[in-house]
Design a protein around this motif. Structure first.
Motif, mmCIF file in Angstrom:
data_model
loop_
_atom_site.group_PDB
_atom_site.id
_atom_site.type_symbol
_atom_site.label_atom_id
_atom_site.label_comp_id
_atom_site.label_asym_id
_atom_site.label_seq_id
_atom_site.Cartn_x
_atom_site.Cartn_y
_atom_site.Cartn_z
ATOM 1 N N TYR A 377 0.834 -1.209 0.000
ATOM 2 C CA TYR A 377 0.000 0.000 0.000
ATOM 3 C C TYR A 377 0.872 1.263 0.000
ATOM 4 O O TYR A 377 0.542 2.254 -0.655
ATOM 5 C CB TYR A 377 -0.963 0.006 1.189
ATOM 6 C CG TYR A 377 -2.137 -0.947 1.008
ATOM 7 C CD1 TYR A 377 -2.967 -0.854 -0.107
ATOM 8 C CD2 TYR A 377 -2.425 -1.938 1.947
ATOM 9 C CE1 TYR A 377 -4.039 -1.728 -0.286
ATOM 10 C CE2 TYR A 377 -3.494 -2.808 1.784
ATOM 11 C CZ TYR A 377 -4.305 -2.709 0.663
ATOM 12 O OH TYR A 377 -5.354 -3.555 0.487
ATOM 13 N N ALA A 378 1.972 1.217 0.714
ATOM 14 C CA ALA A 378 2.872 2.381 0.752
ATOM 15 C C ALA A 378 3.391 2.684 -0.657
ATOM 16 O O ALA A 378 3.438 3.833 -1.108
ATOM 17 C CB ALA A 378 4.035 2.120 1.710
ATOM 18 N N ILE A 381 0.686 4.218 -2.821
ATOM 19 C CA ILE A 381 0.529 5.659 -2.559
ATOM 20 C C ILE A 381 1.608 6.449 -3.304
ATOM 21 O O ILE A 381 1.332 7.448 -3.968
ATOM 22 C CB ILE A 381 0.593 5.943 -1.037
ATOM 23 C CG1 ILE A 381 -0.652 5.369 -0.356
ATOM 24 C CG2 ILE A 381 0.722 7.446 -0.770
ATOM 25 C CD1 ILE A 381 -0.618 5.392 1.155
ATOM 26 N N GLN A 439 -8.080 12.252 -3.831
ATOM 27 C CA GLN A 439 -8.005 12.427 -2.377
ATOM 28 C C GLN A 439 -8.561 11.223 -1.622
ATOM 29 O O GLN A 439 -7.939 10.712 -0.696
ATOM 30 C CB GLN A 439 -8.735 13.709 -1.956
ATOM 31 C CG GLN A 439 -8.438 14.126 -0.519
ATOM 32 C CD GLN A 439 -6.927 14.247 -0.241
ATOM 33 O OE1 GLN A 439 -6.201 14.909 -0.987
ATOM 34 N NE2 GLN A 439 -6.432 13.555 0.787
ATOM 35 N N THR A 441 -8.893 8.221 -2.720
ATOM 36 C CA THR A 441 -8.032 7.064 -2.979
ATOM 37 C C THR A 441 -6.846 7.091 -2.007
ATOM 38 O O THR A 441 -6.523 6.076 -1.377
ATOM 39 C CB THR A 441 -7.541 7.070 -4.444
ATOM 40 O OG1 THR A 441 -8.681 6.990 -5.297
ATOM 41 C CG2 THR A 441 -6.649 5.890 -4.735
ATOM 42 N N LEU A 442 -6.278 8.248 -1.914
ATOM 43 C CA LEU A 442 -5.121 8.403 -1.011
ATOM 44 C C LEU A 442 -5.519 8.057 0.428
ATOM 45 O O LEU A 442 -4.839 7.283 1.110
ATOM 46 C CB LEU A 442 -4.652 9.859 -1.091
ATOM 47 C CG LEU A 442 -3.250 10.153 -0.621
ATOM 48 C CD1 LEU A 442 -2.230 9.346 -1.440
ATOM 49 C CD2 LEU A 442 -2.964 11.654 -0.777
ATOM 50 N N ASP A 443 -6.631 8.621 0.870
ATOM 51 C CA ASP A 443 -7.100 8.381 2.244
ATOM 52 C C ASP A 443 -7.322 6.889 2.498
ATOM 53 O O ASP A 443 -6.997 6.361 3.548
ATOM 54 C CB ASP A 443 -8.426 9.113 2.506
ATOM 55 C CG ASP A 443 -8.230 10.627 2.452
ATOM 56 O OD1 ASP A 443 -7.072 11.073 2.495
ATOM 57 O OD2 ASP A 443 -9.258 11.327 2.348
ATOM 58 N N ARG A 444 -7.913 6.239 1.508
ATOM 59 C CA ARG A 444 -8.263 4.828 1.717
ATOM 60 C C ARG A 444 -7.044 3.915 1.690
ATOM 61 O O ARG A 444 -7.052 2.829 2.270
ATOM 62 C CB ARG A 444 -9.290 4.377 0.667
ATOM 63 C CG ARG A 444 -10.644 5.052 0.900
ATOM 64 C CD ARG A 444 -11.678 4.701 -0.152
ATOM 65 N NE ARG A 444 -12.830 5.592 -0.029
ATOM 66 C CZ ARG A 444 -13.922 5.523 -0.785
ATOM 67 N NH1 ARG A 444 -14.011 4.593 -1.714
ATOM 68 N NH2 ARG A 444 -14.897 6.358 -0.595
ATOM 69 N N LEU A 445 -6.024 4.350 0.978
ATOM 70 C CA LEU A 445 -4.794 3.518 0.924
ATOM 71 C C LEU A 445 -3.958 3.710 2.182
ATOM 72 O O LEU A 445 -3.212 2.830 2.571
ATOM 73 C CB LEU A 445 -3.954 3.903 -0.302
ATOM 74 C CG LEU A 445 -4.538 3.520 -1.667
ATOM 75 C CD1 LEU A 445 -3.729 4.174 -2.775
ATOM 76 C CD2 LEU A 445 -4.572 2.000 -1.851
ATOM 77 N N SER A 446 -4.141 4.888 2.817
ATOM 78 C CA SER A 446 -3.257 5.231 3.958
ATOM 79 C C SER A 446 -3.612 4.417 5.206
ATOM 80 O O SER A 446 -4.764 4.105 5.413
ATOM 81 C CB SER A 446 -3.387 6.711 4.290
ATOM 82 O OG SER A 446 -3.123 7.458 3.115
#
Ligand code: GLU
Length: 446
Positions: A377-378, A381, A439, A441-446
């Motif tokens: 996941y990192a 991102i 945004q 997508t980013l939140d959910r991957l973090s």
């Protein structure tokens, strides 16, 4: 030949898929022959009939795509029935009977005990004036039976082929109740004659009625319409449907978001020699359907099959046909959103859930992420493309991720799907990703 047909429901409940079958079959025959479809409410039973049900039936038929050429109510035609009943009395074909239901029941039991068919013995026909006087003095009121001609009645049924019924094994039917109201049998014939009905198409539970009614038709008009009796629909446990089974009502199907065309196709084709299949519209169904394709044995209704057909229809439905309904559900996103999700829904309201996933948040029953994927996941991102996004973004992103991590296939895609949608299955992410946006997508991957 242009057929004049009718659908004649008793408004004693909401119609279900089994009632929709004769309605639609009649409608298709009218369509195919450039004929006429009459909606006639058989509402002579004043106790059980309700105006509200009649209105619901009209609404349900309209939803299915049926637009009657004419609407009639038997409750408004009683005068005509009285005139014809008098005519039958004068002809000596309608006679008064005074037995109570209990007395009739005992007669039937005695006959059965002797191994005889429980056919009415015509006592009423031979009552003397004294006997009648005595009954009347007791306060009894007569009910009226039709004197059948005890011959064989034959007809060529549009579905069942050659039919014959021996009328000596049928009781003289009661046409008029004690309180002067009519049972279904006579008004139906009177109306069919008066309205010029050329083809009576109805369920095969009416086959015996047909023999009686053919006698009435011939007596009253010198001829008979054509008849066809279709098989009935039974539920998964093999039982007939009743109006009390709300779950199979057309209303419920509408509320649950089934497509009217799916319900119509299913109600007609299930139990015919054609496979249940998606079709473009009612015209296509009319084109395909023919009475002689209807099978003679009961047809089983399985909700899961309807769901399956509904899904297949939605998967090919264009945006214009659902635009208004999507708007009403608060789903924006236009055609691209519809195309992204239509392949993953069985019923239209499910679009809302995907809209929520795209714009609001993950579902409450979201699948958990695998902690071992943290590193993956990192990297996802780090490689996430900047906006603006389009249909190619997914491909660009996952290709880079594949090179970086060496993952491919399921191990590449599934962790992304789970993190981004909360589900392990769903729409093509290439089309769906732009709706989630950078945004979220980013939140959910973090
Ligand atoms: N009211 C009757 C029924 O619902 C109509 C039958 C017929 O079509 O004649 O069964």
């Amino acid at each position: 030949m242009a057929e004049i047909v009718r659908f004649a429901p008793s408004p004693t409940g909401n119609i279900h898929i089994g009632n929709a079958r004769p309605a639609l079959i009649n409608w298709l025959v009218a369509m195919k022959t450039d004929g006429q479809f009459i909606l006639r409410y058989d509402d002579t039973d004043q106790e059980r009939s309700r105006r509200e049900y009649a209105d619901n039936i009209a609404e349900d038929l309209a939803w299915l795509g049926i637009k009657p050429d004419r609407v009639e109510r038997q409750s408004e035609r009683m005068g005509l029935y009285d005139t014809v009943a008098d005519r039958l009395r004068q002809m000596g074909r309608l006679y008064a009977c005074y037995e109570t239901p209990d007395e009739l029941d005992r007669k039937r039991k005695r006959l059965r005990a002797r191994g005889l068919p429980p056919v009415y013995d015509r006592t009423g026909l031979n009552l003397t004036a004294e006997e009648i006087g005595a009954y009347e003095a007791e306060g009894r009121k007569p009910h009226w039976r039709f004197l059948l001609d005890q011959k064989t009645i034959r007809w060529e049924d549009g579905i069942r082929g050659e039919q014959s019924i021996e009328c000596d094994s049928v009781s003289d039917p009661v046409l008029v109740r004690e309180d002067g109201t009519y049972l279904y049998t006579l008004p139906s014939v009177i109306d069919d004659i008066d309205m010029g009905v050329t083809y009576v198409i109805r369920g095969d539970d009416h086959v015996t009625n047909t023999a009686v009614q053919i006698q009435l038709f011939e007596l009253l008009s010198g001829k008979s319409p054509k008849f066809a009796h279709h098989n009935l629909i039974i539920n998964a446990s093999g039982e007939g449907l009743s109006k009390r089974l709300g779950s199979l009502s057309i209303r419920t199907m509408r509320e649950e978001g089934y497509e009217p065309l799916a319900v119509a196709i299913f109600a007609v084709l299930n139990g015919t020699s054609d496979p249940v299949q998606p079709l473009a519209d009612m015209e296509a169904l009319a084109e395909l359907f023919a009475l002689d394709k209807v099978s003679r044995s009961a047809s089983k209704f399985d909700m899961a099959d309807l769901g399956h057909l509904n899904a297949r229809i939605l998967h090919e439905t264009d945006f214009a046909s659902v635009e208004d309904r999507l708007k009403a559900m608060g789903v924006a996103g236009g055609e691209p959103f519809w195309h992204a999700v239509r392949g993953n829904i069985e019923r239209l309201p499910e679009v809302k859930a995907w809209w929520h996933v795209a714009h609001e948040g993950l579902p409450s029953d979201a699948v958990a992420r695998d902690p071992e994927d943290a590193d993956f996941y990192a990297k996802a991102i780090a490689l996430l493309p900047q906006e603006p996004w389009d249909a190619m973004t997914w491909k660009t992103w996952t290709t880079a991720l594949k090179t970086e991590t060496g993952r491919k296939g399921k191990s590449l895609f599934m962790p992304l799907r789970v993190a981004l949608t909360g589900y392990s299955h769903g729409p093509e992410l290439a089309a769906f990703l732009p709706f989630i946006g950078y945004q979220r997508t980013l939140d959910r991957l973090s």
